[in-house]
Design an enzyme around this catalytic site. Structure first.
Site, PDB file in Angstrom:
ATOM      1  N   TYR A  98      11.610   2.697  12.534  1.00  0.00           N
ATOM      2  CA  TYR A  98      12.650   2.221  11.609  1.00  0.00           C
ATOM      3  C   TYR A  98      13.917   1.796  12.348  1.00  0.00           C
ATOM      4  O   TYR A  98      14.627   0.909  11.879  1.00  0.00           O
ATOM      5  CB  TYR A  98      12.962   3.288  10.547  1.00  0.00           C
ATOM      6  CG  TYR A  98      11.925   3.304   9.444  1.00  0.00           C
ATOM      7  CD1 TYR A  98      12.098   2.566   8.292  1.00  0.00           C
ATOM      8  CD2 TYR A  98      10.745   4.030   9.593  1.00  0.00           C
ATOM      9  CE1 TYR A  98      11.132   2.556   7.298  1.00  0.00           C
ATOM     10  CE2 TYR A  98       9.777   4.035   8.610  1.00  0.00           C
ATOM     11  CZ  TYR A  98       9.976   3.292   7.464  1.00  0.00           C
ATOM     12  OH  TYR A  98       9.021   3.272   6.482  1.00  0.00           O
ATOM     13  N   GLU A 140       6.461   9.141   3.775  1.00  0.00           N
ATOM     14  CA  GLU A 140       5.399   8.950   4.788  1.00  0.00           C
ATOM     15  C   GLU A 140       5.130  10.257   5.536  1.00  0.00           C
ATOM     16  O   GLU A 140       3.970  10.588   5.827  1.00  0.00           O
ATOM     17  CB  GLU A 140       5.813   7.815   5.752  1.00  0.00           C
ATOM     18  CG  GLU A 140       5.705   6.449   5.075  1.00  0.00           C
ATOM     19  CD  GLU A 140       6.624   5.368   5.639  1.00  0.00           C
ATOM     20  OE1 GLU A 140       7.011   5.451   6.818  1.00  0.00           O
ATOM     21  OE2 GLU A 140       6.955   4.421   4.887  1.00  0.00           O
ATOM     22  N   THR A 277     -13.577  -3.263  -6.760  1.00  0.00           N
ATOM     23  CA  THR A 277     -13.905  -2.133  -5.869  1.00  0.00           C
ATOM     24  C   THR A 277     -13.258  -0.792  -6.278  1.00  0.00           C
ATOM     25  O   THR A 277     -13.984   0.187  -6.470  1.00  0.00           O
ATOM     26  CB  THR A 277     -13.613  -2.471  -4.388  1.00  0.00           C
ATOM     27  OG1 THR A 277     -12.306  -3.031  -4.302  1.00  0.00           O
ATOM     28  CG2 THR A 277     -14.620  -3.459  -3.825  1.00  0.00           C
ATOM     29  N   PHE A 389      -4.262  -6.873  -3.911  1.00  0.00           N
ATOM     30  CA  PHE A 389      -4.985  -6.937  -2.638  1.00  0.00           C
ATOM     31  C   PHE A 389      -4.256  -7.812  -1.623  1.00  0.00           C
ATOM     32  O   PHE A 389      -4.825  -8.717  -1.034  1.00  0.00           O
ATOM     33  CB  PHE A 389      -6.393  -7.479  -2.864  1.00  0.00           C
ATOM     34  CG  PHE A 389      -7.371  -6.433  -3.332  1.00  0.00           C
ATOM     35  CD1 PHE A 389      -6.975  -5.144  -3.599  1.00  0.00           C
ATOM     36  CD2 PHE A 389      -8.709  -6.753  -3.488  1.00  0.00           C
ATOM     37  CE1 PHE A 389      -7.884  -4.180  -4.025  1.00  0.00           C
ATOM     38  CE2 PHE A 389      -9.627  -5.807  -3.911  1.00  0.00           C
ATOM     39  CZ  PHE A 389      -9.214  -4.515  -4.180  1.00  0.00           C
TER      40      PHE A 389
END
Ligand SMILES: Cc1cc2nc3c(=O)[nH]c(=O)nc-3n(C[C@H](O)[C@H](O)[C@H](O)COP(=O)(O)OP(=O)(O)OC[C@H]3O[C@@H](n4cnc5c(N)ncnc54)[C@H](O)[C@@H]3O)c2cc1C
Ligand code: HEM
Length: 399
Positions: A98, A140, A277, A389
């Site tokens: 970052y 994260e 999917t 996607f």
């Protein structure tokens, strides 16, 4: 939370920064990749860079975040941050990176806006950047902790099935024999493909079967470029990867997953094309967990033969206690099949129960149309979840 002083400066400069953000991010990427070429080769999607789509997603998210902060100083756009953090975590982005992005982004801002970037303006936007960066880093960090790190693992291809003329399913098992990590139906993995020029390009693929099996599967559509170049990784997987080969995969990521309270709600699972999917994985999961509530199963495709995973899609819907199936084909619909319709997906004649929770995956025009119809039928916008996607150009509106 943004300080009051910075909020006023950000509000006043949003039009200028927002108006120039496309150019700022273009300069930013040029600087970043000049300084660190390996990031373009082995981390960022060079197809998206060439097509400019990732640029729009990053630009859109920063402008949206700043707008959100000044309009709702007490809140955070969690949906947007979650989506980006899951994507970053699937790529192995680290907290240290970052600072690198900050350095090149702010140099690009000064390059584009020149003297308009007074120390006060720089400080206010610095605050915005670090609020966003720190929020992402903390999500994260949690995701990496949950999965025990951000390592890539080798998986062996133990099966390959040609689903249609342009979709292949790859069945995978951990090459080291250790158990496969858990995932939730709807999640995706990143696949790192070693290409002939030595680049290790990364793409995301949804896990296309429900959790609960030691074998994982992804189903990949070969992207044909027409005027543009063919898709790099999808064509590589189709042309080169066979049973016995190995693929490097990240741990599962993604927040398009069935909610814990969905067992009691009416559900709508709508897909189009290869967007099938994650939806088939969710349907399989509903079957495995004995789901009893009403489920509307909607899919759009060019024709039944091009409908990838159609056998699973149909079989799972049949096994559910209360499913209603609507498959829309541009051509080749079977008149004898009550579930088949001709044309693009259209929910005008489909009864959508009150309180429905919807999960959508497919091309943006499909999702826009379905979302608008669902809202018209009284579905709460907060109950409509989706997966794109590619770089999410909806993020700017997703708050
Ligand atoms: C969360 C998520 C889940 C996904 N799940 C699936 C899945 O289950 N199955 C599946 O098949 N896909 C899935 N995808 C899409 C997948 O990740 C890839 O984007 C897809 O396979 C295309 O990758 P590629 O490397 O073949 O194409 P790329 O090389 O990335 O090319 C992408 C596009 O850019 C264009 N392009 C490339 N170079 C240029 C240029 N110079 N100028 C203009 N245009 C250019 C190409 O023509 C192509 O249309 C998913 C994506 C996400 C984000
Ligand atoms: C505050 C800082 C950042 C913001 C606002 C940001 C924003 C975004 C957004 C909006 C996306 C697209 C998400 C999607 O697919 O929908 C994205 C993807 C990505 N980000 Fe970040 N990001 C930041 C920092 C970083 C850092 C530090 C790295 C590592 C160097 C990084 C690497 C990537 C990569 C590799 C992708 C996928 C790109 C692609 O597929 O082409 N980002 N980011």
């Amino acid at each position: 939370m943004l300080s009051e002083q910075s909020a006023a400066t950000v509000r006043a400069t949003l039009p200028v920064v927002g108006g120039a953000i496309g150019e700022i991010t273009e300069r930013f990427y040029a600087r970043l990749f000049a300084a660190r070429p390996e990031l373009l080769r082995d981390l960022f999607n060079r197809g998206n860079q060439a097509a400019g789509t990732q640029r729009q997603a990053l630009a859109g998210s920063i402008a949206a975040f700043a707008t959100y902060l000044v309009d709702h100083p007490e809140e955070r756009p969690d949906a947007m941050l979650g989506r980006i953090a899951h994507k970053h975590a699937s790529l192995g982005v680290t907290a240290e990176q970052y600072a690198l992005v900050h350095e090149h982004l702010f140099a690009a801002i000064v390059e584009v806006l020149g003297e308009a970037v007074t120390p006060e303006v720089a400080a206010a936007w610095d605050e915005v950047y670090w609020l966003m960066a720190n929020a992402l880093v903390s999500i994260e960090k949690r995701l990496y902790e949950e999965r025990g790190g951000n390592e890539w693992r080798e998986w062996e291809v133990v099966g390959r099935v040609e689903e249609t003329s342009d979709v292949a399913t790859f069945r995978l098992r951990p090459a080291d024999g250790r158990p496969a990590p858990d995932f939730r139906a709807g999640q995706y993995v990143s696949v790192q493909a070693e290409l002939p020029d030595g680049a290790r390009q990364i793409r995301q693929y949804s896990l296309s079967a429900a959790p609960g099996s030691p074998v994982r599967q992804i189903s990949v559509k070969r992207v044909v470029g027409d005027a543009a170049p063919d898709g790099e990784v999808s064509n590589h997987l189709h042309a080169r990867v066979r049973v016995g080969d190995r693929l490097s995969l990240s741990a599962p990521s993604g927040d398009l997953v069935l909610g814990d309270t969905d067992a009691a709600a009416p559900l709508l699972l709508a897909s189009a094309g290869i967007g099938v999917t994650p939806i088939v994985a969710m349907l399989g999961h509903l079957v495995d967990t004995g789901h009893e509530g009403p489920v509307l199963v909607v899919h759009g495709d060019r024709s039944p033969t091009e409908h990838a995973l159609r056998a699973d899609h149909e079989a799972y819907a049949r096994k559910l206690a209360d499913a209603s199936v609507h498959f829309f084909y541009e051509a080749g619909a079977d008149d004898a099949e009550a579930s088949h319709r001709t044309g693009l997906v259209d929910l005008a004649d489909v009864a959508v129960p009150r309180g429905t929770r919807a999960y959508l995956c497919g091309p943006l025009p499909f999702m826009r149309a379905v979302r608008a119809q669902l809202i018209g039928k009284g579905v709460a916008p907060a109950d409509i979840h989706y997966e794109v996607f590619g770089p999410d150009l909806w993020l700017a509106q997703a708050g």
